[in-house]
Write an enzyme that holds these catalytic residues in place. Structure first.
Site, short mmCIF file in Angstrom:
data_model
loop_
_atom_site.label_atom_id
_atom_site.label_comp_id
_atom_site.label_asym_id
_atom_site.label_seq_id
_atom_site.Cartn_x
_atom_site.Cartn_y
_atom_site.Cartn_z
N GLU A 1 1.96 0.22 -55.47
CA GLU A 1 1.77 -0.19 -56.87
C GLU A 1 2.76 0.42 -57.87
O GLU A 1 2.35 0.98 -58.88
CB GLU A 1 0.33 0.14 -57.30
CG GLU A 1 -0.71 -0.57 -56.47
CD GLU A 1 -2.14 -0.27 -56.88
OE1 GLU A 1 -2.35 0.58 -57.75
OE2 GLU A 1 -3.05 -0.90 -56.31
N GLU B 1 -5.31 -5.51 -48.00
CA GLU B 1 -6.59 -5.10 -48.62
C GLU B 1 -7.43 -6.32 -48.97
O GLU B 1 -7.99 -6.43 -50.05
CB GLU B 1 -6.31 -4.26 -49.89
CG GLU B 1 -5.40 -3.08 -49.63
CD GLU B 1 -5.19 -2.16 -50.83
OE1 GLU B 1 -5.93 -2.28 -51.82
OE2 GLU B 1 -4.27 -1.32 -50.76
C1 GLA Z 1 -5.83 -0.30 -54.53
C2 GLA Z 1 -5.40 0.78 -53.58
C3 GLA Z 1 -6.45 1.09 -52.58
C4 GLA Z 1 -7.83 1.13 -53.18
C5 GLA Z 1 -8.10 -0.14 -53.90
C6 GLA Z 1 -9.48 -0.15 -54.48
O1 GLA Z 1 -5.71 -1.55 -54.03
O2 GLA Z 1 -4.21 0.50 -52.90
O3 GLA Z 1 -6.18 2.32 -52.01
O4 GLA Z 1 -7.94 2.22 -54.04
O5 GLA Z 1 -7.17 -0.22 -54.94
O6 GLA Z 1 -10.43 0.45 -53.71
#
Ligand code: GLA
Length: 390
Positions: free
Chosen positions: A178, A283
Site C-alpha cells: 500500500e 486478500e
Molecule cells: C490490508 C492489509 C492486510 C489487512 C487488511 C485488513 O489489506 O494488507 O494486512 O490488514 O488490510 O485486515
C-alpha cells in the site's frame, strides 16, 4: 538460482517451483505423520486446493489464535481446503518486531512448521508498510524524526532478520504494501517522506539478498482503479530498467457485490501480466453490507444509522446470498480465464466468523464475505466455485 526481473522467461513461475519441490520432498515425512495420526479427515475429499491444483494456489489468511490454541479442527480444515497460507497479522512489523531489540517469532515459527508439515505454499506478509508498525519506528531516542540513513538501517536490519530466518521456507514475501494512492502516485507515508521513493528499491534488493530464491511482490488494494493501475505498471517498468528484483503484483481483492466490475479487474490482470509480473489475488473477500462513505463520520454516534448498516444479523436473505454466489462464480470464471497469469488466489480469512469485514469499516456487524459460514460449512458460493472445476 538468482532471479532478477528481465524477460518473461526469467520470471519465476508459480511459487518458485524448484523450491516448492524441495519443500514438498522435505514435507513428505511430516505429512505422512499427520495422516498416520488420523488427523486428515479430508482424505478422499476434494478440497478447493485439489480442484484448482492445475490452475493456481488457493490460499487463506490465518489469525494468530489458531496457532495459540493449536486448534486441530481448524488446522485440519485449513490443510484440507487451502494450498497456500498467510498470517493475517503475526508477521507484520508491529507483531514480529514490536521494539528495536524485541522479536516475537513464536507464532510465525508455528505457522511455518504447519505449512512445511502439510506441503503448503507460504506467503510472508509484510515487510514494509506504513500501518501496523511500532509507534516510534520513525523516531530516534529523543523523539525526533529519524534521518534517512538511520531509517534505511532500521529497514535493513528488519528485512535481513525476518527474511533470513525463514529463508528456503517462506516461498514469497509481500515486500511493500500500500504505498501508492488511487489518485496521486506515491502515498505520503513516513517511508516516502524520510527516504524518498527509493525506499521501495532498497526494500526489494534487501529481501532478494536475504533469500535470492524468494518470489517478491508489491501488494495493494483498489488495483482496478485506472490511475493506480497505470502507476504500478510504470513502477514495474522503472524497476526493470534499474534491475530491482520484483516478481509479482498482489491485487488485494477486497471487493463488493457490484464493484469493481469484472472488466476493471481483468484490465488490471492483463496490464500487470504484460509487464512480466505474475498476478496474485492476495486478500479476496466480498462485502455484502451497505455503507455510505459520505456519512461515515456519523457511524459511532448514530445508533439508528448504524443499525441500518447491519441488516442481516439474523441471516443473509436469499436474494443477497444468490448475488454473492454469482459474484464469486464470475470472479473465479475470470481467474480461470487468466490462469496462465495468476499464481494464487488467497481469501482474507477462513470463514465468515473470523473475517475482518465484521468490524470494518463499521465495528460489530454481521458480514458474509467468504466461502465458509460461521460454522465453517461451505456456502452456496463455495459450491459454485467448486462446480466450475467439477
Ligand atoms: C490490508 C492489509 C492486510 C489487512 C487488511 C485488513 O489489506 O494488507 O494486512 O490488514 O488490510 O485486515
Amino acid at each position: 538460482m538468482t532471479k532478477i526481473i528481465g524477460t518473461k522467461n526469467e520470471i519465476p513461475s508459480m511459487l518458485n517451483r524448484r523450491k516448492f519441490i524441495r519443500n514438498s520432498v522435505a514435507a513428505v515425512a511430516g505429512l505422512a505423520a499427520f495422516r498416520a495420526n488420523g488427523m486428515s479427515y479430508f482424505a478422499g475429499n476434494q478440497g478447493l486446493k485439489d480442484l484448482y491444483k492445475n490452475d493456481f494456489l488457493i490460499g487463506a489468511a490465518l489469525g494468530s489464535q489458531i496457532f495459540m490454541r493449536e486448534d486441530t479442527d481448524i488446522l485440519n480444515f485449513i490443510a484440507g481446503e487451502f494450498s497456500s497460507i498467510t498470517m493475517e497479522n503475526a508477521m507484520k512489523w508491529s507483531n514480529i518486531h514490536p521494539a528495536e531489540d524485541k522479536w516475537q517469532f513464536d507464532i510465525p515459527d508455528k505457522f511455518v512448521d504447519f505449512a512445511m508439515n502439510n506441503n503448503m505454499h507460504m506467503l510472508g506478509h509484510v515487510l514494509v508498510w506504513h500501518s501496523q508498525v511500532p509507534k516510534d519506528i520513525f523516531l530516534d531516542e529523543s523523539g525526533n524524526r529519524l534521518t534517512k540513513n538511520a531509517l534505511l538501517k532500521r529497514m535493513e536490519s528488519h528485512i535481513q532478520t525476518v527474511v533470513h530466518r525463514y529463508k528456503g521456507k517462506v516461498n514469497a514475501w509481500d515486500v511493500v504494501n500500500e504505498s501508492i494512492t488511487p489518485e496521486d502516485g506515491w502515498r505520503k507515508s513516513p517511508w516516502l517522506e524520510i527516504i524518498g521513493p527509493e525506499f521501495m528499491d532498497r526494500a526489494f534488493h534487501l529481501a532478494h539478498e536475504a533469500d535470492p530464491d524468494c518470489h517478491l511482490l508489491y501488494n495493494d488494494y483498489g488495483m482496478d482503479s485506472p490511475k493506480r493501475r497505470d502507476f504500478v505498471v510504470q513502477m514495474v517498468k522503472d524497476f526493470k530498467k534499474k534491475g530491482v528484483p520484483i516478481h509479482g503484483i498482489g491485487m488485494q481483492g477486497h471487493y463488493h457485490l457490484e464493484s469493481p466490475t469484472i472488466k476493471e479487474i481483468e484490465t488490471s490482470i492483463e496490464a500487470f501480466a504484460s509487464t512480466g509480473m505474475r498476478v496474485h489475488f492476495t486478500e479476496l473477500d466480498v462485502d455484502v453490507l451497505p455503507y455510505d462513505w459520505e456519512r461515515s463520520a456519523e457511524v459511532s454516534t448514530n445508533v439508528e444509522y448504524a443499525q441500518s448498516l447491519n441488516p442481516y444479523v439474523e441471516g443473509l436473505p436469499k436474494d443477497v446470498n444468490d448475488k454473492l454466489t454469482r459474484r464469486y462464480e464470475e470472479l473465479f470464471k475470470l481467474f480461470l480465464k487468466h490462469r496462465d497469469k495468476i499464481d494464487r488466489v488467497t481469501f482474507w480469512g477462513t470463514s465468515d466468523a473470523d473475517s475482518w469485514k465484521n468490524n470494518f469499516p463499521v465495528r460489530g456487524r454481521t458480514n458474509y464475505p467468504l466461502l465458509f459460514d460461521r460454522q465453517r460449512n461451505p456456502k452456496d458460493a463455495y459450491h459454485a466455485v467448486a462446480a466450475l472445476k467439477q
